[in-house]
Design a protein around this motif. Structure first.
Motif, PDB file in Angstrom:
ATOM      1  N   UNK A  47      -4.465  54.147 -30.392  1.00 30.97           N
ATOM      2  CA  UNK A  47      -3.776  53.859 -29.321  1.00 30.97           C
ATOM      3  C   UNK A  47      -2.564  55.283 -28.649  1.00 30.97           C
ATOM      4  N   UNK A  48      -2.739  55.200 -27.567  1.00 29.17           N
ATOM      5  CA  UNK A  48      -1.790  56.409 -27.043  1.00 29.17           C
ATOM      6  C   UNK A  48      -1.688  56.428 -25.746  1.00 29.17           C
ATOM      7  N   UNK A  49      -0.038  57.013 -25.283  1.00 31.36           N
ATOM      8  CA  UNK A  49       0.424  56.685 -24.240  1.00 31.36           C
ATOM      9  C   UNK A  49       1.247  58.846 -23.479  1.00 31.36           C
ATOM     10  N   UNK A  50       0.292  59.610 -22.978  1.00 33.50           N
ATOM     11  CA  UNK A  50       1.126  60.468 -22.494  1.00 33.50           C
ATOM     12  C   UNK A  50       1.203  61.012 -21.411  1.00 33.50           C
ATOM     13  N   UNK A  51       2.673  61.159 -20.557  1.00 33.43           N
ATOM     14  CA  UNK A  51       3.095  62.127 -18.874  1.00 33.43           C
ATOM     15  C   UNK A  51       2.497  62.637 -19.152  1.00 33.43           C
ATOM     16  N   UNK A  52       2.382  63.962 -18.526  1.00 25.16           N
ATOM     17  CA  UNK A  52       2.481  64.753 -18.058  1.00 25.16           C
ATOM     18  C   UNK A  52       3.747  65.253 -17.146  1.00 25.16           C
ATOM     19  N   UNK A  53       4.927  66.355 -17.364  1.00 27.81           N
ATOM     20  CA  UNK A  53       5.628  66.947 -16.807  1.00 27.81           C
ATOM     21  C   UNK A  53       5.882  67.523 -16.311  1.00 27.81           C
ATOM     22  N   UNK A  54       6.139  68.166 -15.634  1.00 28.75           N
ATOM     23  CA  UNK A  54       6.217  69.285 -14.275  1.00 28.75           C
ATOM     24  C   UNK A  54       5.791  70.741 -14.801  1.00 28.75           C
ATOM     25  N   UNK A  55       6.554  70.193 -15.707  1.00 29.48           N
ATOM     26  CA  UNK A  55       6.492  72.147 -16.733  1.00 29.48           C
ATOM     27  C   UNK A  55       4.982  71.786 -17.590  1.00 29.48           C
ATOM     28  N   UNK A  56       4.675  71.223 -17.071  1.00 32.68           N
ATOM     29  CA  UNK A  56       3.203  71.381 -17.842  1.00 32.68           C
ATOM     30  C   UNK A  56       3.209  70.629 -19.931  1.00 32.68           C
ATOM     31  N   UNK A  57       4.195  70.341 -19.673  1.00 32.37           N
ATOM     32  CA  UNK A  57       4.462  69.787 -21.001  1.00 32.37           C
ATOM     33  C   UNK A  57       3.427  68.290 -21.280  1.00 32.37           C
ATOM     34  N   UNK A  58       3.506  67.503 -22.386  1.00 32.76           N
ATOM     35  CA  UNK A  58       3.975  66.328 -22.004  1.00 32.76           C
ATOM     36  C   UNK A  58       4.814  65.663 -22.793  1.00 32.76           C
ATOM     37  N   UNK A  59       4.946  64.198 -22.403  1.00 38.65           N
ATOM     38  CA  UNK A  59       5.495  63.099 -23.768  1.00 38.65           C
ATOM     39  C   UNK A  59       5.017  62.175 -23.658  1.00 38.65           C
ATOM     40  N   UNK A  60       4.988  61.889 -25.134  1.00 39.72           N
ATOM     41  CA  UNK A  60       4.299  60.977 -25.813  1.00 39.72           C
ATOM     42  C   UNK A  60       4.982  59.910 -27.221  1.00 39.72           C
ATOM     43  N   UNK A  61       4.609  59.152 -27.703  1.00 44.70           N
ATOM     44  CA  UNK A  61       4.635  59.212 -29.226  1.00 44.70           C
ATOM     45  C   UNK A  61       4.518  59.052 -30.095  1.00 44.70           C
ATOM     46  N   UNK A  62       5.752  59.350 -31.332  1.00 43.04           N
ATOM     47  CA  UNK A  62       4.697  59.519 -32.669  1.00 43.04           C
ATOM     48  C   UNK A  62       3.868  59.234 -33.305  1.00 43.04           C
ATOM     49  N   UNK A  63       2.982  59.364 -33.832  1.00 43.93           N
ATOM     50  CA  UNK A  63       2.033  58.793 -35.334  1.00 43.93           C
ATOM     51  C   UNK A  63       2.758  58.089 -35.622  1.00 43.93           C
ATOM     52  N   UNK A  64       2.038  56.907 -36.743  1.00 50.37           N
ATOM     53  CA  UNK A  64       2.844  55.511 -37.467  1.00 50.37           C
ATOM     54  C   UNK A  64       3.160  55.273 -37.043  1.00 50.37           C
ATOM     55  N   UNK A  65       4.032  54.598 -35.618  1.00 45.78           N
ATOM     56  CA  UNK A  65       5.588  54.383 -35.714  1.00 45.78           C
ATOM     57  C   UNK A  65       4.722  53.617 -34.380  1.00 45.78           C
ATOM     58  N   UNK A  66       4.499  51.671 -34.877  1.00 43.35           N
ATOM     59  CA  UNK A  66       3.993  50.987 -33.858  1.00 43.35           C
ATOM     60  C   UNK A  66       4.331  50.480 -32.458  1.00 43.35           C
TER      61      UNK A  66
END
Length: 253
Positions: free
Chosen positions: A50-69
């Protein structure tokens, strides 16, 4: 045909809600963390999948690190990555399956937030090889808005799987992935989270109805569309997100 008086009442209700409901006031990182906490509370986080990503205005993405519940995440844990999955801010590494999110973002300029999980009922429905059926009012946000990928393309960590999933999604907000899980791809964290909660409940209800009776009574398409549009209005979506967020914050103490 839908009667105009009903449309007027609907419009008036939405106008009243738009200025009167509590939508909360959270930063993008806080919304991501809250979404993870909500998904954990809703049974979407049994493993590292499972993952969540959020696109930023500059073309980068916010997400969560692997192996954290999802249940242990807070806003400080959110990382920022580029389209090569390199970490630009924060500690940890992203889930390698985020690669298939990038294919969706490339195809869909309207998508800013993607959530993908393997919750119990969606996963069970996906094992039957049957699509989600809109047979209850609460499932109408998926009316003509939930794609279906009928064959599992394999572990989604390479470009081929991303190409297949993004093509199957098309212009829909959600997709049921056979032998896998689901994807919600919308313009906001609030909407992707809202649909993620609703699709698991819709899958649960469908499986229970099928077990009880075997066949489902689908909704009239015109009425389902009316309900779809109302339940996906910004006021309903944002107010629902805030309600789910307050619930997990209360549980956290």
């Amino acid at each position: 045909m839908i009667d105009s008086a009903k449309e007027d009442v609907s419009s008036q209700a939405l106008r009243r809600m738009s200025g009167a409901l509590d939508y909360g006031n959270w930063t993008p990182r806080e919304k991501i963390a809250l979404s993870c906490n909500i998904l954990a509370a809703e049974g979407h986080s049994e493993t590292l999948a499972g993952q969540i990503t959020l696109r930023q205005p500059d073309g980068t993405f916010l997400t969560t690190p692997l192996a954290q519940g999802f249940d242990e995440l807070d806003a400080d844990a959110v990382i920022r990555i580029n389209d090569k999955l390199e970490v630009l801010e924060g500690r940890g590494v992203p889930n390698p399956a985020i690669r298939f999110h990038l294919w969706v973002y490339a195809r869909r300029s309207d998508v800013n937030c993607i959530i993908h999980t393997h919750p119990q009922y969606v996963s069970t429905l996906s094992m039957t090889g049957q699509p989600l059926v809109v047979a209850h009012m609460d499932a109408t946000p998926f009316h003509d808005d939930c794609a279906f990928l009928a064959e599992w393309p394999g572990l989604p960590i390479a470009d081929q799987e991303g190409e297949i999933i993004s093509a199957a999604l098309g212009d829909k907000r959600t997709i049921l992935l056979v032998n896998h899980g689901f994807l919600a791809a919308t313009s906001s964290v609030e909407e992707s989270l809202y649909l993620s909660v609703l699709i698991e409940r819709a899958a649960r209800n469908q499986l229970q109805a099928m077990a009880a009776y075997g066949t489902l009574k689908e909704l009239d398409p015109a009425l389902a569309k009316e309900s779809h549009d109302f339940l996906l209005s910004p006021s309903i979506v944002k107010a629902s997100f805030a309600m789910f967020a307050r619930r997990v914050l209360r549980q956290r103490g």
